[in-house]
Design a protein around this motif. Structure first.
Motif, PDB file in Angstrom:
ATOM      1  N   SER A  51       0.831  -1.204   0.000  1.00  0.00           N
ATOM      2  CA  SER A  51       0.000   0.000   0.000  1.00  0.00           C
ATOM      3  C   SER A  51       0.868   1.257   0.000  1.00  0.00           C
ATOM      4  CB  SER A  51      -0.920  -0.008   1.225  1.00  0.00           C
ATOM      5  OG  SER A  51      -1.554   1.232   1.392  1.00  0.00           O
ATOM      6  N   GLU A  52       1.883   1.262   0.850  1.00  0.00           N
ATOM      7  CA  GLU A  52       2.779   2.419   0.959  1.00  0.00           C
ATOM      8  C   GLU A  52       3.498   2.694  -0.361  1.00  0.00           C
ATOM      9  OE1 GLU A  52       7.212   3.044   2.492  1.00  0.00           O
ATOM     10  OE2 GLU A  52       5.954   1.904   3.859  1.00  0.00           O
ATOM     11  N   LEU A  53       3.874   1.630  -1.079  1.00  0.00           N
ATOM     12  CA  LEU A  53       4.619   1.793  -2.326  1.00  0.00           C
ATOM     13  C   LEU A  53       3.723   2.164  -3.501  1.00  0.00           C
ATOM     14  CD1 LEU A  53       6.951  -1.319  -1.894  1.00  0.00           C
ATOM     15  CD2 LEU A  53       7.618   1.086  -1.692  1.00  0.00           C
ATOM     16  N   ALA A  54       2.489   1.665  -3.481  1.00  0.00           N
ATOM     17  CA  ALA A  54       1.585   1.923  -4.610  1.00  0.00           C
ATOM     18  C   ALA A  54       0.901   3.284  -4.522  1.00  0.00           C
ATOM     19  CB  ALA A  54       0.535   0.819  -4.691  1.00  0.00           C
ATOM     20  N   LYS A  55       0.667   3.761  -3.314  1.00  0.00           N
ATOM     21  CA  LYS A  55      -0.092   5.007  -3.144  1.00  0.00           C
ATOM     22  C   LYS A  55       0.506   6.216  -3.858  1.00  0.00           C
ATOM     23  CE  LYS A  55      -2.862   4.274   0.995  1.00  0.00           C
ATOM     24  NZ  LYS A  55      -3.004   4.591   2.428  1.00  0.00           N
ATOM     25  N   PRO A  56       1.834   6.429  -3.779  1.00  0.00           N
ATOM     26  CA  PRO A  56       2.380   7.596  -4.494  1.00  0.00           C
ATOM     27  C   PRO A  56       2.130   7.553  -5.993  1.00  0.00           C
ATOM     28  CG  PRO A  56       3.980   6.744  -2.926  1.00  0.00           C
ATOM     29  CD  PRO A  56       2.871   5.752  -2.980  1.00  0.00           C
ATOM     30  N   ILE A  57       2.161   6.349  -6.571  1.00  0.00           N
ATOM     31  CA  ILE A  57       1.889   6.216  -8.001  1.00  0.00           C
ATOM     32  C   ILE A  57       0.441   6.601  -8.282  1.00  0.00           C
ATOM     33  CG2 ILE A  57       1.787   4.588  -9.934  1.00  0.00           C
ATOM     34  CD1 ILE A  57       4.003   2.981  -8.501  1.00  0.00           C
ATOM     35  N   LEU A  58      -0.475   6.116  -7.455  1.00  0.00           N
ATOM     36  CA  LEU A  58      -1.891   6.439  -7.630  1.00  0.00           C
ATOM     37  C   LEU A  58      -2.148   7.929  -7.421  1.00  0.00           C
ATOM     38  CD1 LEU A  58      -3.374   3.362  -5.781  1.00  0.00           C
ATOM     39  CD2 LEU A  58      -3.735   3.913  -8.183  1.00  0.00           C
ATOM     40  N   LYS A  59      -1.463   8.499  -6.432  1.00  0.00           N
ATOM     41  CA  LYS A  59      -1.660   9.915  -6.114  1.00  0.00           C
ATOM     42  C   LYS A  59      -1.241  10.802  -7.280  1.00  0.00           C
ATOM     43  CE  LYS A  59      -0.541  13.362  -2.582  1.00  0.00           C
ATOM     44  NZ  LYS A  59       0.230  13.633  -1.328  1.00  0.00           N
ATOM     45  N   ASN A  60      -0.162  10.424  -7.933  1.00  0.00           N
ATOM     46  CA  ASN A  60       0.380  11.243  -9.018  1.00  0.00           C
ATOM     47  C   ASN A  60      -0.236  10.947 -10.376  1.00  0.00           C
ATOM     48  OD1 ASN A  60       2.203  12.560  -7.299  1.00  0.00           O
ATOM     49  ND2 ASN A  60       3.674  10.898  -7.466  1.00  0.00           N
ATOM     50  N   PHE A  61      -1.097   9.949 -10.402  1.00  0.00           N
ATOM     51  CA  PHE A  61      -1.681   9.574 -11.683  1.00  0.00           C
ATOM     52  C   PHE A  61      -2.597  10.660 -12.229  1.00  0.00           C
ATOM     53  CE2 PHE A  61      -5.064   7.700 -14.245  1.00  0.00           C
ATOM     54  CZ  PHE A  61      -4.308   7.092 -15.231  1.00  0.00           C
ATOM     55  N   SER A  62      -2.478  10.914 -13.510  1.00  0.00           N
ATOM     56  CA  SER A  62      -3.383  11.871 -14.162  1.00  0.00           C
ATOM     57  C   SER A  62      -4.056  11.190 -15.341  1.00  0.00           C
ATOM     58  CB  SER A  62      -2.616  13.102 -14.652  1.00  0.00           C
ATOM     59  OG  SER A  62      -1.846  12.778 -15.781  1.00  0.00           O
ATOM     60  N   ASN A  63      -5.217  11.681 -15.703  1.00  0.00           N
ATOM     61  CA  ASN A  63      -5.972  11.097 -16.815  1.00  0.00           C
ATOM     62  C   ASN A  63      -5.280  11.289 -18.155  1.00  0.00           C
ATOM     63  OD1 ASN A  63      -8.065  10.122 -15.221  1.00  0.00           O
ATOM     64  ND2 ASN A  63      -9.126  12.093 -15.248  1.00  0.00           N
TER      65      ASN A  63
END
Length: 534
Positions: free
Chosen positions: A387-399
């Motif tokens: 969760s800790e490693l995946a969250k930054p990727i999800l947070k920075n994701f843009s459409n």
């Protein structure tokens, strides 16, 4: 006018009034002086400190802002403003104030430390590490910075780094209760129970009035099935400070009679003014558990609903946000999956992970018990590293597709997770991670760990949702569990996402039914072990 136009004696008298608890008198004196010295930033800074002592935070903020307006490089006022802003949970603004103070005084120790504290409160753990390390460069014996660093590493499951910080504290202060207690927590997490008990008992000896070590030892005994010992520790914690979480944990274990004095104790605590939402929630849910055991169903539902409502309010959970995260996850893999499939060139892992996922309260614990009973498997429990490693990727994701899940990102996830697994020092080469909500990150897991096994256990929707609603989750990640509407919405999104993962990774996920496992355990266990290559 300049600061030196006010005599040193007058400034000293104001500080003396403040120091002697006469803040209001000091404010009155300052207001008179400001009629003639309205351009004096020092007066406004002292005024802010007096307002803080009087509990008038908004007035204090205005005073510090006035001082800064007159003297923009006034590091002390920036620092004081940061503290006031943090006290009213304006954390992002407090970070800016501490950074301003440090920009004018680079070795301003207190400002650097409090910058780290504010970043921790914002959940920005990686950013918080640097300020605490900066403090330790200036003052290697700063115990509070080492405690906070250790806490950050614990949350990140970097147990080796956390242990290093706590052991460094014990060199400075061999009976530091927080370091001893936190080492107990880590060794408990690592399954090294004798070491954990030793550290908890040392913490209790260091401070017999430290309820936290009694509570943590009680939780460990509870996990080990040692009910009598757990009850004893919770009751000791309650006798020290009557804390709400010990009442709550005790309610799961103890057998009650209608006139049990604990019921009146809890109700009395609920009458205390200024009780936090968290404490109110714990106490209401403790009463719910007690009344459930006593068969008093109306009281059970009353306190259960009230406790959950308070918990939802405390967490500020948003179902919309969870659904957006699930949607963003799909979009990342829709754009990145072709390149992920082509490139899977990783070095063989030292430990092979098995991830047990699903909704909370769906049977993941039972499945881990079955798998970890195998001689080649170490059961690590619930780990939040993925969760800790995946969250930054999800947070920075843009459409717009600005973020791609490239090989470098996958290698980082793989290396960080493997480093965390190594901290368990287990002889077994296969380790289970049974954090249920990892179902959200199955794509990240299988992309970074092609050799990983995913066991998904699904339970009847009504039974799952009801069990979630009755259970108290300490993690904020389970915020959906405290409202029936949120629960049903999250459950639907979970089913939708699992359907997506099964289509994206056909035959790579082992889907199990909790009901079938309990009804025909031998058959389901054989199928499970065959999938896990055990």
């Amino acid at each position: 006018m300049n600061d030196n136009e006010i005599t040193v004696e007058k400034i000293d008298s104001l500080i003396t009034l403040y120091s002697n608890g006469k803040a209001q008198k000091a404010v009155d004196e300052i207001n008179k002086l400001l009629e003639n010295y309205k351009d004096n930033p020092l007066l406004f800074n002292i005024q802010g400190a007096c307002y803080t002592a009087l509990g008038q935070t908004i007035n204090a903020i205005k005073s510090y802002e006035s001082a800064i307006e007159l003297k923009p490089d006034y590091a002390d006022s920036h620092y004081n403003l940061g503290n006031s802003l943090r006290s009213i949970d304006r954390l992002e603004d407090s970070v800016k104030s501490f950074e301003k103070a440090i920009s004018y005084l680079p070795d301003f120790l207190e400002a650097i430390f409090n910058l780290g504290v504010s970043l921790m409160a914002l959940g920005q753990m990686n950013d918080a590490i640097e300020p605490f390390e900066h403090v330790l460069l200036i003052d290697p014996n700063n115990i509070d910075s080492r405690i906070n660093l250790g806490s950050i590493y614990q949350k990140k499951n970097n147990y080796g780094d956390a242990i290093e910080q706590y052991e460094a504290i014990l060199i400075i202060d061999s009976v530091n209760q927080d370091a001893l207690n936190n080492l107990g927590i880590i060794y408990q997490e690592l399954g090294q129970y004798e070491d954990a008990i030793s550290f908890y008992e040392q913490a209790q000896k260091s401070n017999p009035k430290f309820s936290g070590s009694h509570y943590n030892l009680g939780m460990m005994y509870q996990d080990l099935g040692l009910t009598d010992q757990a009850i004893e520790q919770f009751e000791l914690a309650i006798s020290i400070d009557d804390n709400s979480w010990s009442h709550h944990s005790l309610s799961y274990l103890k057998n009650y009679k209608l006139n049990d004095p604990q019921i009146d104790k809890i109700k009395f605590l609920l009458l205390k003014p200024g009780l936090s939402l968290s404490n109110q929630s714990y106490l209401n849910l403790a009463l719910a558990r007690i009344y459930d055991k006593l068969g008093m169903h109306e009281d059970f539902f009353e306190f259960l609903n009230k406790g959950n409502s308070l918990r939802k309010k405390e967490l500020g959970y948003s179902l919309k946000k969870s659904i957006e995260i699930h949607s963003a996850t799909k979009k990342i893999f829709e754009s990145s999956f072709p390149s992920i499939k082509k490139n899977k060139s990783f070095s063989p892992p030292k430990k092979r992970p098995i991830f047990i996922v699903g909704m909370p309260r769906s049977g993941t614990t039972l499945v881990e018990q079955i798998i970890s009973s195998h001689s080649k498997v170490y059961g690590a429990g619930e780990l939040n590293k993925i969760s800790e490693l995946a969250k930054p990727i999800l947070k920075n994701f843009s459409n717009d597709g600005l973020i791609n899940l490239n090989q470098r990102a996958l290698l980082f996830i793989r290396d960080e997770y493997e480093n965390m697994l190594s901290s368990f020092n287990s002889i077994e080469k296969i380790i289970t991670d049974k954090l249920p909500l990892n179902f959200q990150y199955i794509g990240f897991i299988l992309a970074a760990f092609p050799e990983a096994k995913i066991v998904h256990i699904k339970r009847d929707a009504r039974a799952t949702c009801w069990s979630n609603y009755k259970y108290f989750f300490s993690s904020e990640e389970n915020g959906f569990a405290h409202d029936f509407s949120d629960l049903t919405g999250f459950y639907k999104s979970y089913v939708n996402l699992m359907d997506y993962w099964n289509k994206l990774f056909p035959n790579q996920i082992h889907n199990m039914s909790y009901e079938e496992l309990t009804e025909n355990q031998e058959k389901e266990t054989r199928s499970l072990l065959e999938y896990c290559e055990l």
